[in-house]
Design an enzyme around this catalytic site. Structure first.
Site, PDB file in Angstrom:
ATOM      1  N   ARG A 105     -20.334  -6.577 -17.741  1.00 11.29           N
ATOM      2  CA  ARG A 105     -19.841  -7.467 -16.670  1.00 11.29           C
ATOM      3  C   ARG A 105     -20.983  -8.341 -16.170  1.00 11.29           C
ATOM      4  O   ARG A 105     -20.793  -9.500 -15.844  1.00 11.29           O
ATOM      5  CB  ARG A 105     -19.256  -6.636 -15.544  1.00 11.29           C
TER       6      ARG A 105
ATOM      7  N   ASP B 101     -17.373  -4.947 -23.336  1.00 10.52           N
ATOM      8  CA  ASP B 101     -16.158  -5.008 -22.508  1.00 10.52           C
ATOM      9  C   ASP B 101     -15.574  -6.401 -22.642  1.00 10.52           C
ATOM     10  O   ASP B 101     -16.107  -7.235 -23.401  1.00 10.52           O
ATOM     11  CB  ASP B 101     -16.467  -4.650 -21.046  1.00 10.52           C
TER      12      ASP B 101
ATOM     13  N   HIS C   3     -10.171  -3.297 -23.486  1.00 12.21           N
ATOM     14  CA  HIS C   3     -11.458  -3.862 -23.031  1.00 12.21           C
ATOM     15  C   HIS C   3     -12.228  -4.526 -24.173  1.00 12.21           C
ATOM     16  O   HIS C   3     -13.446  -4.431 -24.247  1.00 12.21           O
ATOM     17  CB  HIS C   3     -12.322  -2.759 -22.388  1.00 12.21           C
TER      18      HIS C   3
ATOM     19  N   ASP D 169     -10.026   3.733 -22.268  1.00 14.43           N
ATOM     20  CA  ASP D 169      -9.388   3.627 -20.951  1.00 14.43           C
ATOM     21  C   ASP D 169      -8.578   2.344 -20.842  1.00 14.43           C
ATOM     22  O   ASP D 169      -8.770   1.400 -21.610  1.00 14.43           O
ATOM     23  CB  ASP D 169     -10.460   3.637 -19.847  1.00 14.43           C
ATOM     24  N   GLU D 170      -7.676   2.334 -19.884  1.00 16.32           N
ATOM     25  CA  GLU D 170      -6.975   1.129 -19.419  1.00 16.32           C
ATOM     26  C   GLU D 170      -6.459   0.272 -20.575  1.00 16.32           C
ATOM     27  O   GLU D 170      -6.882  -0.867 -20.750  1.00 16.32           O
ATOM     28  CB  GLU D 170      -7.921   0.316 -18.519  1.00 16.32           C
TER      29      GLU D 170
ATOM     30  N   TYR E  99     -18.266   6.687  -8.368  1.00 19.68           N
ATOM     31  CA  TYR E  99     -18.418   5.304  -8.807  1.00 19.68           C
ATOM     32  C   TYR E  99     -19.402   4.630  -7.846  1.00 19.68           C
ATOM     33  O   TYR E  99     -19.044   4.263  -6.731  1.00 19.68           O
ATOM     34  CB  TYR E  99     -17.067   4.586  -8.835  1.00 19.68           C
ATOM     35  N   PHE E 100     -20.619   4.481  -8.298  1.00 20.14           N
ATOM     36  CA  PHE E 100     -21.655   3.938  -7.416  1.00 20.14           C
ATOM     37  C   PHE E 100     -21.551   2.416  -7.273  1.00 20.14           C
ATOM     38  O   PHE E 100     -22.375   1.806  -6.606  1.00 20.14           O
ATOM     39  CB  PHE E 100     -23.049   4.334  -7.917  1.00 20.14           C
ATOM     40  N   ASP E 101     -20.537   1.822  -7.914  1.00 22.76           N
ATOM     41  CA  ASP E 101     -20.278   0.411  -7.617  1.00 22.76           C
ATOM     42  C   ASP E 101     -19.448   0.289  -6.342  1.00 22.76           C
ATOM     43  O   ASP E 101     -19.355  -0.793  -5.763  1.00 22.76           O
ATOM     44  CB  ASP E 101     -19.554  -0.277  -8.778  1.00 22.76           C
TER      45      ASP E 101
ATOM     46  N   TRP F 227     -20.268   0.268 -12.414  1.00 19.96           N
ATOM     47  CA  TRP F 227     -19.563  -0.894 -12.993  1.00 19.96           C
ATOM     48  C   TRP F 227     -20.074  -2.129 -12.279  1.00 19.96           C
ATOM     49  O   TRP F 227     -20.243  -2.117 -11.056  1.00 19.96           O
ATOM     50  CB  TRP F 227     -18.050  -0.721 -12.817  1.00 19.96           C
ATOM     51  N   THR F 228     -20.304  -3.192 -13.035  1.00 14.26           N
ATOM     52  CA  THR F 228     -21.134  -4.246 -12.448  1.00 14.26           C
ATOM     53  C   THR F 228     -20.412  -5.574 -12.182  1.00 14.26           C
ATOM     54  O   THR F 228     -21.062  -6.603 -12.064  1.00 14.26           O
ATOM     55  CB  THR F 228     -22.366  -4.493 -13.347  1.00 14.26           C
TER      56      THR F 228
HETATM   57  C1  ACM Z   1     -12.908   3.039 -16.020  1.00 16.62           C
HETATM   58  O1  ACM Z   1     -13.366   2.949 -14.851  1.00 16.62           O
HETATM   59  N1  ACM Z   1     -12.018   2.151 -16.427  1.00 16.62           N
HETATM   60  C2  ACM Z   1     -13.322   4.096 -16.914  1.00 16.62           C
END
Ligand code: ACM
Length: 762
Positions: A170, A199, A287, A346-347, A440-442, A479-480
């Site tokens: 990201r 991603d 992704h 994921d997703e 999640y440290f974001d 996540w950035t």
């Molecule tokens: C994720 O946060 N989509 C693994």
């Protein structure tokens, strides 16, 4: 661990003072994080000078000698010679010690470190690093001597997986930042670095067979997240896009970057010297937009865009997809010797798969009954490929939905699916815990983040002791999307990582107060390492204040050497802004912005504090009985203002602000209505914690506005009340995925407390 602690107690009688986990709670001068399993303080110090020798007659630990000598060289300006001397630091092999465990004995005469493995020896070196002076170098030159306090440590980690993740897609981060990241992990004994390399927004690893992945996929024109960062940068320069990752190509401004295979191999080797394994993630089948842009044949229908929630995935029903994926992982495995490879998973927006003739044919051929099964087919087939190369597969927890082989390792992240790690563990899978809340440290940090991370228990309550062995550890993810700079990444990671490091190394959450004290000692160390950590919070801030004639603002500094500066004109406090006096008298409405500054000028979070003038709300008279009337709505609401357009499904009497067990709809709303019978006249502060949203009105005045769909957050506010009955309304909405609702109060600045149920009437 407990046994070692008791041995320590027996040994030390009459000799020194025992500083085990429990007594560490009283605080001590050993600012070690994570705190060792057992530490016994002794009298005196060991002094390291040029004539000290490192004795490596064990014939092992060459790398650890280099690491130790690098530390010492930073302090003394020279490395210690190897061999025997009057004073030695001896590295011993002791095969009886656990993996990553070690023993460290420091006396005024010598230092002895024992470990069974190089990893254990390295963890001991990092303990020594934290016992050495913070800067290791005086400002005026090197030191003549370094001292280590005498002690005995016996130490080992509770969890084998102590991970950190960084999303470099990201936003791209320089290879030198990844080295810094590894250094910080090593300092706190973390051992798994999960690198999210690809991603939708960028492909960051050179793949020789598919050069377009980086030629095209590593670069983008600014997207809407970049624009959001630029907007925030107006108030906080940490949100500025890093100019060193911007290029011009064919007249276009492009943003991004990628790592060459050589750079990554060097990084892997560097991490190995710190006994940190780098786990690469190539996220698929979802992704994958950055890859699909370059190689459109990867999707079932050639489309490359976002679906309703997620981007369109690659097609699991074409052999070309497997050929592509395997070729990529072949190169990844050449770069990363790690035991594990992360495939993401994921997703995934699976809707296009349902429309594909190839998928229909494959599902029929393979007996796959639904799209989740097709998703699992892809993951299971890739796992077989990984296994054939001697590697283990990790996938995000969605991959268990359609059935998963028990040999895959599952990384749990979806806080709102609490049974996923339980299901995986019972299926025989190994599980790494990384739930969004609190790992999640974001997610922005606040005054509760450290507490929440420190008290996070990696073992789900529904697992018995035997099943719990499936949980190999935990990891924090960064996540950035909104982290465009190295400074911002530092800020999001630190000091939260230290809380996780102690929790995972130590295995219990008993030493929080001691941890906070030791953390204070770590800030100077982080300053010396040029880490832009989040400064400690200013305690007990009330954001929405009221006064009748005047109020006095007094602020407690989080650290003694900080300065609090403030503005009243809406501008952001700077290093040059006025210093807040010890107490500031308020006698007219005002908007104050304040922040703490360190001696080197770093600014902490900015707090906005509003003061409004209010008359005391007159009490009302009414015939009442105990409790509040509570209306229950079984529906989804985005805002509390939407609730009353519906009819309640049922009503009950509530004696306190707790959601009863009978309220169990997946999404719902509650309205608590009645009176609050306050015992004294004055200014009341209310603290409302909600997940999702809520509002509190008293005497028809908005006291706390904590509305909207969000994770648990506290908001506070004040109201001026006359003693007696005051109309009370609290509205609460839960959108789905777990809720929290808490109300506390304080009166005229007292400590906060539960609102007594006797105060509630209807
Ligand atoms: C994720 O946060 N989509 C693994």
């Amino acid at each position: 661990m407990k046994i070692l602690k008791n041995i320590g107690v027996a040994l030390v009688i009459g000799l020194g003072c025992v500083l085990t986990n429990r007594s560490a709670a009283q605080g001590n001068s050993y600012n070690i994080i994570p705190y060792p399993s057992a530490l016994i303080a002794r009298q005196g110090v060991f002094t390291i000078t040029n004539s000290t020798r490192i004795d490596v007659s064990a014939g092992k630990f060459a790398n650890e000698v280099v690491q130790l000598n690098e530390l010492i060289q930073r302090g003394l300006g020279t490395k210690l010679k190897l061999g025997k001397g009057a004073k030695t630091i001896k590295l011993n092999l002791d095969a009886s010690l656990p993996a990553e465990g070690y023993k460290l004995t420091i006396t005024p005469l010598n230092v002895a470190i024992s470990a069974a493995t190089s990893a254990g020896m390295f963890r001991a070196v990092e303990t020594i690093r934290q016992l050495l002076p913070v800067g290791l170098q005086s400002k005026t030159g090197h030191l003549k001597a370094l001292t280590l306090p005498a002690l005995n440590i016996t130490d080992k980690p509770e969890y084998a997986w102590r991970g950190m993740h960084l999303d470099v897609s990201r936003h791209f981060f320089s290879i030198s930042y990844l080295h810094k990241f590894i250094d910080l992990m090593a300092l706190y004994k973390m051992n798994k670095f999960h690198l999210h390399l690809t991603d939708d927004q960028g492909w960051r690893v050179e793949i020789k067979k598919y050069p377009l992945l980086t030629q095209q996929g590593a670069w983008r024109t600014f997207n809407n997240q970049d624009s959001a960062c630029m907007k925030k940068a107006k108030d906080n320069p940490d949100f500025e896009i890093d100019k060193s990752h911007i290029i011009k190509r064919d007249g276009k401004t492009l943003y991004g970057g990628y790592y060459t295979q050589e750079q990554l191999k060097e990084l892997v080797a560097y991490a190995a010297t710190k006994h940190i394994e780098i786990i690469p993630e190539i996220d698929m089948p979802g992704h994958m937009m950055a890859a699909i842009t370059a190689y459109p044949y990867l999707t079932c229908n050639g489309e490359n865009k976002f679906g309703e929630l997620f981007s369109k995935p690659i097609c699991p029903c074409n052999e070309t997809t497997y050929e592509f994926a395997q070729n990529i992982f072949d190169e990844i495995m050449q770069i990363f010797p790690s035991q594990y490879i992360h495939i993401g998973g994921d997703e995934v927006d699976r809707t296009d798969w349902a429309k594909s003739a190839e998928c229909k044919a494959m599902m029929e051929r393979e007996g796959i009954k639904d799209l989740a099964g097709l998703h699992s087919y892809f993951i299971n087939r890739m796992e077989k490929y990984f296994n054939s190369k001697g590697k283990k597969l990790i996938g995000w927890d969605e991959v268990i939905e359609g059935g998963i082989s028990p040999t895959a390792t599952i990384m749990y992240w979806r806080t709102w699916v609490p049974d996923a790690p339980v299901k995986a563990a019972k299926n025989g899978n190994k599980v790494i815990m990384a739930p969004g809340e609190p790992l999640y440290f974001d997610n922005p940090a606040d005054q509760y983040s450290l507490y929440k991370v420190y008290h996070f228990n990696p073992i789900p309550a529904k697992l018995n002791k035997e099943e719990a062995k499936a949980i190999i550890g935990a990891q924090a993810n960064i996540w950035t999307e909104m982290i465009p700079s190295e400074r911002r990444a530092d800020y999001m990671m630190m000091p939260r990582m230290t809380a996780l490091a102690e929790r995972l190394w130590n295995g219990n959450a008993d030493n929080y107060d001691s941890y906070l004290k030791r953390l204070t000692g770590q800030y100077k160390r982080l300053d010396a390492l040029n880490v832009h950590y989040r400064l400690p919070d200013i305690p007990n801030i009330v954001n929405e204040n009221v006064f009748t004639d005047k109020a006095v603002l007094t602020i407690t500094k989080p650290l003694a050497d900080m300065t609090i500066r403030y503005t009243t004109d809406g501008s952001l406090p700077q290093n040059t802004s006025n210093v807040l006096p010890t107490s500031l008298t308020i006698n007219k409405p005002v908007n104050i912005k304040l922040a703490a500054f360190t001696p080197n000028g770093s600014r902490g979070d900015i707090y906005t504090i509003n003061y409004r003038q209010q008359s005391l709300a007159a009490a009302v008279s009414a015939q009442t009985t105990a409790g509040l009337k509570c209306d229950y709505y079984k529906a989804f609401f985005k805002q509390t203002s939407m609730i009353e357009a519906k009819k309640p499904d049922s009503s009950f009497i509530a004696n306190n602000i707790i959601v009863p067990a009978s309220v169990n709809a997946p999404s719902f709303a509650l309205i608590y209505k009645g009176y609050i019978d306050v015992p004294q006249t004055g200014i009341y502060t209310f603290y409302l914690t909600c997940d999702d949203g809520g509002i509190l009105k008293i005497a028809d005045r908005m006291v706390v506005d904590n509305d909207g769909l969000h994770s648990a957050q506290e908001r506070n506010g004040q109201v001026a009340l006359e003693k007696g009955l005051q109309p009370f309304v609290l509205k609460f909405i839960e959108g789905g995925g777990g809720f929290a609702l808490k109300l506390k109060y304080s009166f005229n600045g007292s400590a906060r407390a539960e609102v007594p149920s006797s105060w509630f009437k209807n």
